[in-house]
Design a protein around this motif. Structure first.
Motif, short mmCIF file in Angstrom:
data_model
loop_
_atom_site.label_atom_id
_atom_site.label_comp_id
_atom_site.label_asym_id
_atom_site.label_seq_id
_atom_site.Cartn_x
_atom_site.Cartn_y
_atom_site.Cartn_z
N LYS A 1 6.87 7.23 4.76
CA LYS A 1 6.71 8.45 3.97
C LYS A 1 6.00 8.14 2.66
CE LYS A 1 9.42 12.24 1.97
NZ LYS A 1 10.80 12.77 1.76
N ASP A 2 6.30 6.99 2.07
CA ASP A 2 5.67 6.61 0.80
C ASP A 2 4.20 6.26 0.97
OD1 ASP A 2 8.07 6.98 -0.48
OD2 ASP A 2 8.66 4.87 -0.38
N THR A 3 3.76 6.07 2.23
CA THR A 3 2.35 5.75 2.51
C THR A 3 1.50 7.01 2.62
OG1 THR A 3 3.24 3.94 3.86
CG2 THR A 3 0.88 4.29 3.97
N LEU A 4 2.14 8.15 2.88
CA LEU A 4 1.40 9.38 3.17
C LEU A 4 0.47 9.84 2.05
CD1 LEU A 4 4.06 11.43 5.16
CD2 LEU A 4 2.08 10.18 6.03
N PRO A 5 0.82 9.67 0.75
CA PRO A 5 -0.16 10.05 -0.27
C PRO A 5 -1.49 9.31 -0.12
CG PRO A 5 2.00 9.77 -1.26
CD PRO A 5 2.12 9.29 0.16
N LEU A 6 -1.45 8.03 0.25
CA LEU A 6 -2.68 7.28 0.48
C LEU A 6 -3.39 7.79 1.73
CD1 LEU A 6 -4.65 4.92 0.06
CD2 LEU A 6 -3.04 3.47 1.35
N VAL A 7 -2.63 8.00 2.80
CA VAL A 7 -3.22 8.48 4.06
C VAL A 7 -3.97 9.79 3.83
CG1 VAL A 7 -2.67 9.37 6.36
CG2 VAL A 7 -1.51 7.32 5.51
N LYS A 8 -3.33 10.73 3.14
CA LYS A 8 -3.94 12.03 2.90
C LYS A 8 -5.13 11.94 1.97
CE LYS A 8 0.35 14.61 3.73
NZ LYS A 8 1.36 15.52 3.14
N LEU B 1 0.80 -1.22 0.00
CA LEU B 1 0.00 0.00 0.00
C LEU B 1 0.83 1.28 0.00
CD1 LEU B 1 -2.87 -1.02 2.46
CD2 LEU B 1 -2.83 -1.12 -0.04
N ASN B 2 2.14 1.15 0.17
CA ASN B 2 2.99 2.34 0.09
C ASN B 2 3.64 2.47 -1.29
OD1 ASN B 2 4.63 0.12 0.54
ND2 ASN B 2 6.09 1.22 1.85
N MET C 1 3.63 -3.59 9.09
CA MET C 1 4.69 -4.48 8.64
C MET C 1 4.23 -5.40 7.51
SD MET C 1 7.92 -5.28 9.32
CE MET C 1 8.25 -4.83 11.02
N ALA C 2 2.97 -5.84 7.58
CA ALA C 2 2.45 -6.81 6.62
C ALA C 2 1.92 -6.17 5.34
CB ALA C 2 1.34 -7.65 7.26
N LEU C 3 1.50 -4.92 5.41
CA LEU C 3 0.83 -4.30 4.27
C LEU C 3 1.70 -3.34 3.47
CD1 LEU C 3 -2.62 -3.58 5.97
CD2 LEU C 3 -2.08 -5.43 4.37
N LEU C 4 2.87 -3.00 4.03
CA LEU C 4 3.78 -2.10 3.34
C LEU C 4 5.05 -2.84 2.95
CD1 LEU C 4 3.54 1.07 5.63
CD2 LEU C 4 1.98 0.32 3.84
N LYS C 5 5.86 -2.23 2.10
CA LYS C 5 7.15 -2.83 1.75
C LYS C 5 8.27 -1.92 2.26
CE LYS C 5 8.28 -0.76 -2.72
NZ LYS C 5 8.73 -1.05 -4.10
N GLU D 1 9.21 -2.39 24.52
CA GLU D 1 7.77 -2.39 24.27
C GLU D 1 7.08 -1.09 24.62
OE1 GLU D 1 6.11 -5.79 26.24
OE2 GLU D 1 7.02 -7.21 24.84
N ASP D 2 7.87 -0.03 24.84
CA ASP D 2 7.27 1.24 25.24
C ASP D 2 7.12 2.22 24.07
OD1 ASP D 2 9.96 1.68 24.85
OD2 ASP D 2 10.26 2.86 26.68
N ARG D 3 7.33 1.76 22.84
CA ARG D 3 7.19 2.63 21.66
C ARG D 3 6.97 1.77 20.42
NH1 ARG D 3 11.59 3.24 18.45
NH2 ARG D 3 11.02 5.38 17.98
N ASN D 4 6.41 2.40 19.39
CA ASN D 4 6.19 1.66 18.15
C ASN D 4 7.52 1.36 17.47
OD1 ASN D 4 5.96 4.69 17.53
ND2 ASN D 4 6.34 3.83 15.51
N TYR D 5 7.51 0.34 16.63
CA TYR D 5 8.74 -0.11 15.98
C TYR D 5 9.16 0.90 14.91
CZ TYR D 5 11.97 -3.00 13.29
OH TYR D 5 13.08 -3.48 12.65
N GLY D 6 10.46 1.13 14.83
CA GLY D 6 11.00 1.93 13.75
C GLY D 6 10.91 3.42 13.99
N SER D 7 10.81 4.14 12.88
CA SER D 7 10.89 5.60 12.92
C SER D 7 9.71 6.24 13.64
CB SER D 7 10.96 6.14 11.48
OG SER D 7 10.91 7.54 11.47
N ALA D 8 10.03 7.23 14.45
CA ALA D 8 8.99 7.98 15.16
C ALA D 8 8.25 8.93 14.22
CB ALA D 8 9.60 8.77 16.31
N THR D 9 8.73 9.07 12.99
CA THR D 9 8.08 9.98 12.04
C THR D 9 6.69 9.49 11.63
OG1 THR D 9 9.12 8.88 10.14
CG2 THR D 9 10.31 10.72 11.13
N LYS D 10 6.37 8.24 11.91
CA LYS D 10 5.02 7.74 11.61
C LYS D 10 3.95 8.60 12.28
CE LYS D 10 6.51 2.88 11.52
NZ LYS D 10 6.46 1.61 12.27
#
Length: 375
Positions: free
Chosen positions: A187-194, A145-146, A173-177, A213-222
């Motif tokens: 970042k590549d998902t944002l056009p769909l989100v918007k 989807l990204n 993790m399962a729906l993006l590449k 386990e106190d934060r989401n995986y990966g970049s905080a820019t999500k």
């Protein structure tokens, strides 16, 4: 008439899924306060309490095995049926919800939905056809989807099923590449989100936590272009659906709706969802007024032998408190820091000033309206 007024008059509408949405045909969008005040925009259409709406961009992160799919499916049911769930109020209006599952095998998904339907039946809730579940095993060659292809596939699919009001994406993790540690994949998902937001389709994106386990995986820019970010923190052991739901971002929170964003304990016990508001433990738990009075006396006496600067030092306060409570400073280091911090930042307990008693300066330490000096 000014140029800005002319721009403001060049407003038109487009039809999306049978609904009209304001568009601006001018190159320059509305800019001034008066233009924004006069715009005829629809109010927020809430779908579950004031947590989820048709323009929501929400993130829910949780460790593996904690029940994020179960919980997010139940959130989707509440939106689809217009019913209340836990402490979130009902919208009393059915909505079309699409749950996209990119992780569960079909046999497991079938059992999960069967169990959910049985629980709903005991609550007197009829699911109906407004709640739709799509398993990606049933879509051969579904693009991530990204990607542009993935975005177009989803938009075409939404049109094919006659539109939706809310989508739950399980999971990132399962729906993006791409590598989810890097910000480019999201970042590549944002056009769909918007685009979905522009079409008044609310979104809930499910994510994993990392080793910590106190934060989401990966970049905080999500979280940067989302309005709500939730974290499920484990309470029980592996296999139990028992967690604390915390909010580390709640852009739509106001004094009037803050109960929708309060920290709560949630569990699925005997096939019934339960919750209660989680109150933060008071740093003064177990400390009596008599003990606080002892603090006063001890701080006053020790203050006589200290200069004024030392008497206001957090380390010195911690030492005094530890002596009164007979605590080992290393064993109770964190709580001592908390007690000291709370005492120093409040007006109810502070080394206030010095008075002259029989010609000798003595410090005053006060709690509330009570002040104590050394005898």
């Amino acid at each position: 008439m000014s140029k800005l007024d002319l721009i403001a008059e060049s407003t038109a509408f487009e039809e999306i899924d049978g609904k009209y949405r304001e568009i601006n045909t001018s190159v320059t969008p509305p800019l001034t306060v008066s233009q924004w005040r006069e715009r005829d925009l629809p109010p927020t259409e809430w779908l579950l309490g004031e947590l989820l709406s048709k323009t929501s961009r929400a993130l829910l992160a949780a460790p593996t095995g904690l029940g994020k799919t179960n919980f997010s499916m139940r959130l989707g049911v509440a939106v689809a049926t217009g019913t209340a769930f836990l402490h979130w109020a009902a919208s009393d209006k059915r909505q079309r919800v699409l749950f996209i599952d990119g992780e569960l095998p079909r046999d497991w998904a079938q059992q999960l939905m069967t169990d959910m339907e049985e629980r709903l039946s005991s609550e007197g809730i009829t699911l109906g056809d407004d709640y739709m579940y799509l398993n990606t095993e049933d879509v051969e060659g579904m693009p991530p989807l990204n990607t542009p292809d993935g975005k177009q596939w989803l938009l075409d699919f939404i049109e094919e099923i006659s539109g939706v009001d809310f989508i739950i994406f399980d999971n990132i993790m399962a729906l993006l590449k791409g590598d989810m540690k890097d910000e480019e994949s999201w970042k590549d998902t944002l056009p769909l989100v918007k685009h979905l937001t522009a079409k008044c389709i609310g979104q809930l994106w499910i994510d994993h936590t990392g080793i910590k386990e106190d934060r989401n995986y990966g970049s905080a820019t999500k979280k940067w272009q989302l309005d709500t970010s939730m974290l499920m923190k484990r309470n029980g052991t592996n296999g139990e659906i028992d967690f604390t739901l915390k909010f580390d971002k709640s852009r739509k929170r106001t004094p009037k709706n803050q109960e929708n964003y309060q920290e709560v304990n949630i569990a699925l016990i005997n096939d019934e969802w339960t919750s209660f508001a989680r109150t933060k433990p008071c740093i003064f738990d177990g400390i009596t007024q008599e003990t606080i009075f002892e603090f006063q006396k001890a701080l006053s006496k020790k203050g006589e032998t200290r200069n004024r600067k030392d008497a206001q030092s957090p380390d010195w306060w911690g030492q005094v408190i530890a002596e009164i409570l007979n605590w080992d400073m290393e064993d109770h280091e964190e709580r001592l820091k908390g007690l000291t911090r709370e005492l120093l930042k409040s007006d109810s307990f502070e080394e206030d000033k010095q008075i002259v008693d029989r010609g000798k300066p003595r410090p005053i330490v006060k709690v509330g309206t009570l002040a104590v000096t050394t005898s």
